[in-house]
Design an enzyme around this catalytic site. Structure first.
Site, PDB file in Angstrom:
ATOM      1  N   GLY A   1       0.824  -1.199   0.000  1.00 34.24           N
ATOM      2  CA  GLY A   1       0.000   0.000   0.000  1.00 34.24           C
ATOM      3  C   GLY A   1       0.855   1.244   0.000  1.00 34.24           C
ATOM      4  O   GLY A   1       2.080   1.186   0.157  1.00 34.24           O
TER       5      GLY A   1
ATOM      6  N   LYS B   1      -8.233   5.327  -6.418  1.00 35.53           N
ATOM      7  CA  LYS B   1      -8.595   6.294  -7.456  1.00 35.53           C
ATOM      8  C   LYS B   1      -9.889   7.025  -7.098  1.00 35.53           C
ATOM      9  O   LYS B   1      -9.992   8.250  -7.283  1.00 35.53           O
ATOM     10  CB  LYS B   1      -8.736   5.579  -8.794  1.00 35.53           C
ATOM     11  CG  LYS B   1      -7.431   5.044  -9.357  1.00 35.53           C
ATOM     12  CD  LYS B   1      -7.649   4.257 -10.636  1.00 35.53           C
ATOM     13  CE  LYS B   1      -6.324   3.737 -11.202  1.00 35.53           C
ATOM     14  NZ  LYS B   1      -6.520   2.945 -12.425  1.00 35.53           N
TER      15      LYS B   1
ATOM     16  N   GLY C   1       0.050   2.774   7.608  1.00 33.71           N
ATOM     17  CA  GLY C   1       0.175   1.997   8.838  1.00 33.71           C
ATOM     18  C   GLY C   1       0.670   0.589   8.667  1.00 33.71           C
ATOM     19  O   GLY C   1       0.368  -0.277   9.486  1.00 33.71           O
ATOM     20  N   LYS C   2       1.464   0.316   7.639  1.00 30.62           N
ATOM     21  CA  LYS C   2       1.934  -1.059   7.398  1.00 30.62           C
ATOM     22  C   LYS C   2       2.873  -1.518   8.508  1.00 30.62           C
ATOM     23  O   LYS C   2       2.703  -2.600   9.066  1.00 30.62           O
ATOM     24  CB  LYS C   2       2.644  -1.132   6.034  1.00 30.62           C
ATOM     25  CG  LYS C   2       1.755  -0.786   4.853  1.00 30.62           C
ATOM     26  CD  LYS C   2       2.445  -0.995   3.523  1.00 30.62           C
ATOM     27  CE  LYS C   2       3.591  -0.015   3.314  1.00 30.62           C
ATOM     28  NZ  LYS C   2       3.150   1.380   3.219  1.00 30.62           N
ATOM     29  N   THR C   3       3.870  -0.698   8.819  1.00 37.56           N
ATOM     30  CA  THR C   3       4.858  -1.100   9.837  1.00 37.56           C
ATOM     31  C   THR C   3       4.238  -1.141  11.224  1.00 37.56           C
ATOM     32  O   THR C   3       4.453  -2.090  11.990  1.00 37.56           O
ATOM     33  CB  THR C   3       6.056  -0.140   9.811  1.00 37.56           C
ATOM     34  OG1 THR C   3       6.631  -0.124   8.502  1.00 37.56           O
ATOM     35  CG2 THR C   3       7.105  -0.580  10.811  1.00 37.56           C
TER      36      THR C   3
ATOM     37  N   SER D   1      -4.343   2.553 -17.667  1.00 42.41           N
ATOM     38  CA  SER D   1      -5.645   3.015 -17.184  1.00 42.41           C
ATOM     39  C   SER D   1      -6.042   4.388 -17.707  1.00 42.41           C
ATOM     40  O   SER D   1      -7.152   4.838 -17.457  1.00 42.41           O
ATOM     41  CB  SER D   1      -5.664   3.030 -15.655  1.00 42.41           C
ATOM     42  OG  SER D   1      -4.688   3.916 -15.148  1.00 42.41           O
TER      43      SER D   1
END
Length: 825
Positions: free
Chosen positions: A394, A757, A399-401, A714
């Site tokens: 992401g 998006k 907030g991954k870590t 896209s």
């Protein structure tokens, strides 16, 4: 063997050579005949046979041994011996490779010499000559069977004065230093000064022969016409040689000093061990070995590891403790005993506790939290289940870590983290072999040692930013580390023993999966973390960011207040990101501004109002682009996905009277360029149906911002809408954004990153979005309030896109409103 001149320093004892080389001409019995006169200071000529030398220059007043085997040179010596004075003319060759030199191959200046001794053998003739004076070739007398020339003597011009005396004394001082440094065993009675009337050149030339000058330098010295010039040459050479000898002496002294230090330490250790033995105490090495054996008994290592450590201990006992190899082996054993071979934490499998911990630390992230609860449920029912390998993908700041830390807290596991960003050496993961100086274990084994348990949660950040070069490919090592079928017996190069990583809970993070190798990605379960909506950011700020920044600034909830209206303005006008890092920085800045007021003595609470943001945070950084609300013909609004989340981009097209057929700018990638060409081909091929005409000039398409690289399929529908708008002179709806890939047959294909998006469009106050029909299923990831607020048009073909984006395009041409040219909006 060609004739060579003997080197005084290398062949005879020093004192004997010096005595031979310094035999003065006045001690030689003069041989007179009608062709030679006594030595005078005036120039004179006489005829002599020539002896060419390949590798040496003979100086006056010097005696030198020479070996001869060339026929012409032997004939010249025999000619000299047949005369009464036994004289030769000795000249150095310009090129030593020439075997049969002519007069032009010799240096013009040489020395006349008398043959003092001769020894004949089958292969060569050896002679000792005594050089008399400098001569030069005046004219050639004979070239066969040997060279014979008329030579002219070159007397040295006599000089006197302060400079001459100073040079003489400096050379005598330098000579003493040279022999003291280079040959201290030689007792050389070199004079300290020159008596009045003595010829200093009688000392200088023998000294030059002892210094073993190269042929070029020696020839320059021989050709010097004054004592001053000759002395300067010798002085320069002596200074150079003395510097070399001093450096060599310093190097030898340092090496001897180091050796003496090691010897002293060794003796002291032996004495210490003897003293300890007399006192009944164990020596340090024995004590260390006993301590290591005790650790081996207590460690309860796996059988194969136990046997290897036992052999290593046996080998260590045979190595002297002062040896570097002893320290390497000792460090390796210390690592083995520090690793957690059996120790493990007990997992907290209470599902309710896990939910509470995850909710306390993070807002939203329903999918991730459900996946963790699922894993806890499996571990509760099957304790032997393998730990999962998750990849959180992401944009930055979502907030991954911190989510990894929360999972470790919910499970009750130790948490270890390190970054893979920029790592390009495989040895950083696998470790270095112990044969290398400075070798150390890899990052994985180091993390296991720090955790002290067999089942920590290890987070590998930035897996998408791994490097690769000649040191190896770290992703190849990760494939073993992250594969449950292989990592139960992971071998670190430094440890060189199998270590079980199967109980480790690995979590990796990435901003994009495009750069992660497919085989490595296949070993991980990918969980996508999308960006946050403004409402989610508001909740995150209330529950997490604002309290943390207020606490770090030393403020209480009563002292510092930020109303919702102000917080919403900060989110919309001062940040535009998928995550919340910039929002937290803005809140921290507000908290510090408030802290200044309290530090200056203020007591009443600080409430940040909307009109105070300009003073506290500066000018607004982001604006809703009001100028884009009424789009001119040729401009369409697209949606893109980047590593930082979703973003709004505008495609601009104008027609030009002349130029290249099709121009694309804006730092576009190959895929995006092909999308533009496909869109243009489709629109032109359906011009009759759409009521548009092919332009006479050329088309230029630009996608701001030009400095940011852009690529991906896209933007296809956006390109088609912009070109249709340009050719028809009808504007695209300004409240509509779109995304989707197109084909030449007019199909609209699905794309990724729909949630990011749509949130980007909403941040830009665009509430009408055109999406591929197959992406309708992706809307379930959006919050309910976002779906209710937005209008979605799902399309299968480009005609449907154009009908939704340019409704006037399908009005009969005579009824269309007049619009300004797209080239001049």
């Amino acid at each position: 063997m060609p004739e060579t001149a003997g080197r005084c320093i290398s062949q005879l004892p020093f004192a004997a050579i010096y005595a031979l080389c310094t035999t003065s001409a006045k001690n030689i019995t003069a041989i007179t005949n009608p062709g030679i006169e006594a030595v005078t200071e005036t120039s004179r000529t006489y005829v002599l046979p020539v002896l060419p030398l390949k590798n040496a220059v003979v100086f006056p007043y010097v005696a030198m041994p020479i070996s001869i085997n060339r026929t012409a040179s032997v004939a010249a010596v025999e000619e000299a011996l047949s005369t009464k004075n036994k004289m030769l003319a000795v000249f150095a060759q310009q090129d030593p490779v020439i075997e049969n030199p002519r007069i032009r191959d010799l240096h013009a200046v040489g020395s006349s010499a008398m043959v003092k001794l001769i020894a004949r053998s089958e292969s060569m003739v050896q002679i000792i000559i005594q050089a008399v004076e400098r001569v030069e070739i005046a004219e050639t007398e004979q070239t066969s069977p040997f060279l014979k020339v008329r030579v002219r003597t070159l007397p040295i011009i006599t000089e006197q004065g302060i400079e001459v005396e100073a040079l003489q004394r400096e050379i005598m001082e330098l000579t003493g230093r040279y022999f003291a440094l280079g040959h201290p065993e030689v007792q050389l009675n070199f004079p300290q000064f020159v008596a009045p009337g003595e010829d200093f050149m009688q000392l200088l030339y023998p000294l030059a022969q002892l210094l073993s000058l190269d042929v070029k330098s020696a020839q320059i010295l021989l050709e010097a016409t004054t004592p001053t010039a000759a002395m300067r040459i010798i002085r320069s050479h002596l200074n150079h040689e003395i510097q070399i000898l001093e450096v060599r002496q310093k190097i030898a002294s340092d090496a001897q000093s180091e050796l003496s230090k090691e010897q002293r330490h060794y003796i002291l250790r032996q004495q210490m061990q003897a003293i300890q033995k007399e006192l009944g105490e164990k020596g340090s090495a024995e004590e260390e070995l006993a301590d290591l054996r005790k650790k081996l008994e207590e460690a309860k290592l796996p059988e194969n590891v136990h046997d290897e450590v036992k052999r290593e201990l046996s080998r260590l006992s045979q190595i002297p403790s002062i040896s570097p190899e002893y320290q390497v082996a000792r460090a390796h054993l210390d690592l083995i005993f520090e690793l957690p071979w059996h120790a493990a934490t007990t997992d907290n499998l209470n599902l309710g506790n896990a939910r509470n911990v995850l909710d306390e630390d993070h807002y939203g992230l329903k999918e991730v939290k459900e996946r963790i609860i699922e894993q806890l449920a499996v571990m509760k029912l099957n304790p032997e289940a393998r730990a999962p390998i998750l990849c959180f993908a992401g944009p930055p700041g979502v907030g991954k870590t911190s989510l990894g830390q929360s999972i470790a807290r919910a499970l009750g596991r130790k948490f270890e983290r390190f970054s893979l960003g920029g790592m390009h050496d495989e040895a950083e993961l696998r470790g270095h072999r112990r044969t290398y100086i400075g070798a150390m274990p890899g990052r994985i084994i180091q993390a296991m040692r720090r955790s002290g348990v067999l089942n920590p949660l290890v987070m590998l950040d930035e897996i998408d930013k791994l490097g690769r070069d000649f040191h190896g490919d770290p992703s190849a090592a990760l494939m073993e580390i992250l594969d449950p079928a292989q990592n139960w017996a992971f071998r670190d190069n430094y440890l060189d023993l199998p270590f079980d990583l199967s109980k480790v809970f690995f979590i990796t993070t990435a901003n994009t999966l495009d750069t992660v190798p497919r085989p490595l990605l296949d070993r991980m379960e990918v969980i996508h973390l999308s960006g946050y909506s403004d409402e989610e950011k508001m909740e995150i700020a209330h529950h997490y960011l604002f309290p943390r920044q207020r606490r770090e600034a030393g403020l209480t909830g009563e002292q510092f207040i930020v109303p919702d209206a102000t917080l919403a303005a900060v989110i919309r006008r001062y940040t535009r990101e998928a995550g919340v890092r910039e929002l937290e920085r803005m809140l921290g800045r507000l908290a510090r501004k408030a802290a200044i007021r309290f530090a200056e003595g203020r007591t009443e609470p600080v409430t940040v109002q909307l009109d105070q943001l300009l003073d506290m945070l500066g000018p607004e950084r982001f604006f809703v682009e009001k100028l884009r609300r009424d789009l001119p013909p040729g401009v369409a609004t697209g949606l893109a996905w980047t590593e930082a989340g979703g973003d709004v981009l505008y495609v601009e097209a104008i027609d030009l009277p002349e130029g290249e057929k099709f121009t694309l700018t804006g730092h576009l990638g190959e895929v995006m360029k092909e999308s533009a060409m496909a869109a243009n081909s489709y629109v032109l091929s359906h011009g009759k149906e759409l009521g548009i005409k092919k332009p006479e000039g050329t088309v230029h398409i630009h996608v701001p911002a030009g400095a940011i690289p852009k690529d991906g399929p896209s933007a296809g529908v956006t390109m088609a809408a912009a070109l249709a708008s340009l050719y028809s002179r009808l504007p695209v709806r300004g409240d509509t954004a779109m995304t989707g890939e197109i084909t030449l047959s007019g199909l609209v294909l699905p794309v990724g990153g729909i949630k990011d998006k749509v949130l980007a469009a909403r941040r830009a106050s665009i509430h009408r979005v055109i999406l591929p029909g197959e992406n309708e299923k992706d809307l379930h990831d959006l919050p309910d309030y976002v779906r209710r607020e937005m209008e979605f048009i799902f399309v299968e073909r480009i005609e449907e896109v154009l009908k939704a984006a340019i409704p006037q395009l399908f009005t009969p041409e005579g009824e269309r409103p007049g619009v300004a040219s797209a080239g001049n909006p």
